[in-house]
Design an enzyme around this catalytic site. Structure first.
Site, short mmCIF file in Angstrom:
data_model
loop_
_atom_site.label_atom_id
_atom_site.label_comp_id
_atom_site.label_asym_id
_atom_site.label_seq_id
_atom_site.Cartn_x
_atom_site.Cartn_y
_atom_site.Cartn_z
N LYS A 56 16.22 27.09 -17.25
CA LYS A 56 15.22 26.71 -18.26
C LYS A 56 13.98 26.14 -17.57
CE LYS A 56 14.99 24.08 -22.62
NZ LYS A 56 15.74 23.19 -23.54
N SER B 218 16.13 24.74 -28.26
CA SER B 218 14.94 25.10 -27.51
C SER B 218 15.24 25.94 -26.26
CB SER B 218 14.19 23.84 -27.08
OG SER B 218 15.01 23.06 -26.22
N SER C 141 19.96 21.82 -28.30
CA SER C 141 19.21 22.95 -27.73
C SER C 141 19.98 23.88 -26.83
CB SER C 141 17.99 22.44 -26.99
OG SER C 141 16.97 22.19 -27.90
N1 GLN Z 1 16.22 21.43 -32.38
C1 GLN Z 1 16.18 20.08 -31.92
C2 GLN Z 1 14.77 19.58 -31.95
O1 GLN Z 1 13.93 20.29 -32.34
C3 GLN Z 1 16.81 19.96 -30.58
C4 GLN Z 1 15.89 20.05 -29.43
C5 GLN Z 1 16.59 19.91 -28.11
O2 GLN Z 1 17.81 19.74 -28.05
N2 GLN Z 1 15.83 19.90 -27.04
O3 GLN Z 1 14.49 18.49 -31.59
#
Ligand code: GLN
Length: 468
Positions: A78, A153, A177
């Site tokens: 990532k 994400s 995410s």
């Molecule tokens: N979908 C969650 C958010 O928008 C999780 C994001 C993440 O885990 N980085 O914050």
């Protein structure tokens, strides 16, 4: 013949050890798929130019007698995890040209294990999102249906594994995410216990919530990556050693928070979930109803604590120390112009939200309350996990939405209802595929989430394997 890139890490490791294939063969197979699919899926922001050289080095190390399970295994990383000498942009214009000056601890460990880094993957900007639509470099797409999001994400990392452009990957998980996109793309994704994996060299989003997590096609492979990256690290004072927490219980009981599931889960996702519970039952697990009275507060709590921490963490991108820099007439204008141009709309929204909940007069009303609720949640989870080995829910209430379908931020945030809790409480959690559901003409994967006691990743792997 199917591509070597479709092998699991375990299978590929065996074949390399037996001398049937080389790391270079594997790298070629992944690069071929990149060539065929990445243009459409946009999973990688950059594919590294030296993948074959890295693979060749791994082959030499094997010849010299090394045999780590990840030696020569192609992994996707990532874009918010630092690799020395390479760009790390967090999919933001702010850091588009930022070159990392050191390796994240997880990278150092994977390098020692001999893994091959294929490239850096697309993501929601600074890991803020659940769809990988909020990337400065365009959305990533779901390999099962490119009109849909891969989740986020860490959508790029997950899509890269699902589309066989890498055998495994690293993502980061602040509120789901790694697990949510794993659910949307039909692979396994895990968030370790808070502190089990060093955060040194990860771009911080919510520091009390963030963990790097492994992604792979099977639970066994996920475990291999986890074993390689875990451990205490002098560079992260919140990191912990193996055995830090007391052992979790083993009573073959699986807890289901029924009241929570009554809220807004798609009927066919619920059905897959029930089928998976039956599968566990058939293997000797007892399914018990449990209550976590405050679980419904988790989402509200997360969307106060996360932006609060994110707004503080992102203050460092001021146009002076890192990344994009614009000159105004005054210093304040330098900040304002750099940040307005560097950050996308979702990041700006969260910075504003976070600044608001931390401001004098609102701190007690929002941040203080959320922190207190978080503590209650943590205790309720700990209590529940005294009676069961794991707590289960669907990973997400629905399969992958269409690109653009969740344009309203609140409807996007609702997808996180089952995942944010483990980040708030620090427990480890994993998403394992639990079959497919149909939307229009597409068959879409959905995931089964398991949460275990602090430090009990082993329970996730054991029950996860039983399910798989
Ligand atoms: N979908 C969650 C958010 O928008 C999780 C994001 C993440 O885990 N980085 O914050």
């Amino acid at each position: 013949m199917s591509s070597l890139a479709e092998l699991t890490i375990v299978e590929a490791g065996k074949k390399m050890a037996a001398g049937e294939i080389t790391a270079v063969d594997l790298a070629h197979a992944c690069l071929e798929n990149v060539e065929k699919k990445n243009k459409e899926l946009n999973a990688y922001i950059e594919v590294f130019a030296d993948v074959l050289e890295q693979a060749q080095k791994a082959d030499e190390r094997r010849k010299a007698g090394e045999n780590h399970p990840l030696l020569g295994i192609p992994l996707a990383i990532k874009d918010n995890i630092l690799i020395e000498g390479r760009v790390a942009s967090a999919a933001s214009k702010m850091l588009e040209h930022y070159v990392a000056t050191y390796d994240a601890t997880v990278i150092k460990k994977l390098r020692e294990a001999g893994a091959v880094f294929v490239g850096r993957t697309n993501m929601d900007e600074f890991a803020m999102g659940g769809s990988t639509e909020h990337s400065a470099f365009g959305p990533a797409k779901n390999p099962h249906d490119p009109t849909r999001v891969p989740g986020g994400s860490s959508g790029g990392s997950i899509a890269a594994v699902a589309a066989h452009m890498a055998l495994g990957a690293l993502g980061t998980d602040t509120g789901g995410s790694v697990r949510e996109p794993a659910s949307f793309c039909g692979v396994v994704g895990m968030k370790p216990t808070y502190g089990a994996v060093s955060r040194s060299g990860l771009m911080a989003m919510g520091s009390s919530l963030d963990q790097a997590g492994p992604v792979a096609k099977t639970v066994e492979d996920t475990q291999l990556i986890y074993d390689a990256i875990k451990g205490i690290d002098p560079l992260d004072s919140t990191s912990i050693a193996d055995g830090f927490y007391p052992a979790g219980i083993r009573n073959k009981k699986v807890g289901v928070p029924r009241a929570l599931l009554a809220q807004g889960v798609d009927p066919d996702v619920k059905e897959r979930f029930e089928t998976s519970l039956e599968k566990l039952k058939a293997q000797g697990y007892e399914i018990v109803d449990i209550e976590i009275p405050s679980a419904s507060l988790a989402l509200a709590c997360y969307y106060i604590i996360m932006p609060a921490e994110a707004s503080t963490n992102l203050a460092r991108y001021d146009g002076i120390r890192y990344g994009l820099s614009r000159k105004g007439a005054t210093l304040a204008e330098d900040y304002a112009e750099s940040r307005a141009e560097g950050f996308g709309p979702e990041v700006r929204r969260r910075i504003m939200l976070g600044t608001y909940v931390l401001s004098a007069g609102y701190y007690d009303a929002y941040y203080g309350k959320a922190t207190a609720a978080r503590e209650v949640l943590r205790r309720e989870f700990a209590e529940a996990l005294k009676g069961v080995e794991v707590i289960t829910t669907p990973t997400a209430p629905a399969p992958a939405p269409k690109i653009g379908e969740k344009a309203d931020p609140l409807s996007m945030y609702l997808l996180d209802i089952f995942t944010v809790t483990a980040n708030l409480t620090g427990n480890p959690a994993i998403s394992v595929p639990m079959g497919m559901v149909k939307r229009e003409s597409a068959e879409l994967p959905v995931g089964f989430q398991l949460t275990a006691a602090h430090g009990d990743e082993q329970a996730l792997f054991e029950v996860g394997k039983a399910l798989q």
